[in-house]
Design an enzyme around this catalytic site. Sequence first.
Site, PDB file in Angstrom:
ATOM      1  CG  HIS A 171      -1.753  -1.209   1.377  1.00 53.34           C
ATOM      2  ND1 HIS A 171      -3.067  -1.248   0.965  1.00 53.34           N
ATOM      3  CD2 HIS A 171      -1.479  -2.435   1.892  1.00 53.34           C
ATOM      4  CE1 HIS A 171      -3.570  -2.456   1.216  1.00 53.34           C
ATOM      5  NE2 HIS A 171      -2.624  -3.196   1.776  1.00 53.34           N
ATOM      6  CG  ASN A 211      -6.185   0.451   0.596  1.00 51.42           C
ATOM      7  OD1 ASN A 211      -5.319   0.044  -0.167  1.00 51.42           O
ATOM      8  ND2 ASN A 211      -6.058   0.382   1.903  1.00 51.42           N
ATOM      9  CG  ASP A 250      -0.711  -5.847   4.313  1.00 51.85           C
ATOM     10  OD1 ASP A 250      -1.081  -5.026   3.451  1.00 51.85           O
ATOM     11  OD2 ASP A 250      -1.365  -6.092   5.341  1.00 51.85           O
TER      12      ASP A 250
END
Length: 444
Positions: free
Chosen positions: A66, A98, A305
């Site tokens: 991310h 996101n 992640d």
Amino acid sequence: MPNLIIRQARILLPEGNLASGDVWIQAGKIAEIALTDSASPRESSFEVIDAEGLTLLPGVIDPQVHFREPGLEHKEDLFTASCACAQGGVTSFLEMPNTRPLTTTQAALDDKLQRAAQKCLVNYGFFIGATAENLPDLLEAHPTPGIKIFMGSMHGPLLVDQEAALTALFAKGDRLIAVHAEDQARILERRQQFAGITDPAIHSQIQDHQAALNATQLALKLSKQYQRRLHILHLSTAEEAELLRRDKPAWVTAEVTPQHLLLNTSAYEQIGTLAQMNPPLRSPHDNEVLWQALRDGVLDFIATDHAPHTLEEKARPYPDSPSGMPGVETSLPLMLTQAMQGRCTIAQVSHWMSTAVAKAYGIRHKGVIAPGYDADLVLVDLNHSRPVRREDLRTKCGWSPFEGWNLTGWPVITLVGGQVVYDRGHLNTQVRGRALSFQGQEEG
């Protein structure tokens, strides 16, 4: 683009053995591997990298990050994140939807690709995010490694937690679906049950094993019903691992993070909300079961992640503290340290962090050191150790949950497309990676 010779490295060969030799790089690709006892041409036009005492591995492909751009650049951006990747030996990444705006349309995907082309020192790909409304976009978006579905731990349009909506997504198309598997209804119920508790350790009880197992069972059911290529992101529990050990179709893959292998709920006592992530850290028993599942091939590969937040944000009292931790700079030395301690082999680490990822996502010519493959490579030092220190990190958030851990296998030199992007603490910020392409995903 210079022609290069990497001289006298310990080379991880495709068969999994290490052998001393030279690697010749031309036009961004591996042209030849000349082992010490074999002859090779002598070209004065080649620049030489002296790799004596170093080990040459395929560059890491991190399949879940991310990087916060656009919209949340105070935490991270594509330039700072790709600098962190280069320093960590990560030569390609797959980034999640996101951001703000959400990556749910071709236009938003194109915007990210344009930004990355201008800013990224390493190669890149971007998932498209599923909503209950954007099925046409999911079918047509290009290029993307797949569709990301948040079954839980999300709010707004990216939360798809109703079985009818999930069924519609699985039923149409053949593109890879990657799921964040947590049961949102159970999480909401338990949030009410434990309301008022500010100890961040409660996070692992609110988003408990059952919440993860429920969602993974549902995703597996739908995948089998529609023969749909499924990837389970950051699997975290022993129960999920044992479910897949019993029942894992050939078209299903699963990943695990270094933090779910190496950290557990005891970390809350030591680092507080810096240990908070989704899905949460689990027990030492889960650590061991996940390790065994990874070694046995029940789990297919490793992702970080990488989900940075500022220290100021992390300092908020639970539950106002955000979930997520950075990881691209520490993942390779963390895993190589485990290899040096005998928990796995160097070849396994490279398989989990490069080869298997390239296979699962249909990324051609990456993940192996062989002639014709892209020269995305990392030279690591397995002879020396040093601690994780926040002042050494390139990530904009400036911290690591592994701060103070003494690790070996730190990258010394990283190459992207045959160009040196990182060399002993120095970045070449003129190097640019390329957009990844994805083929043959339906083959698993």
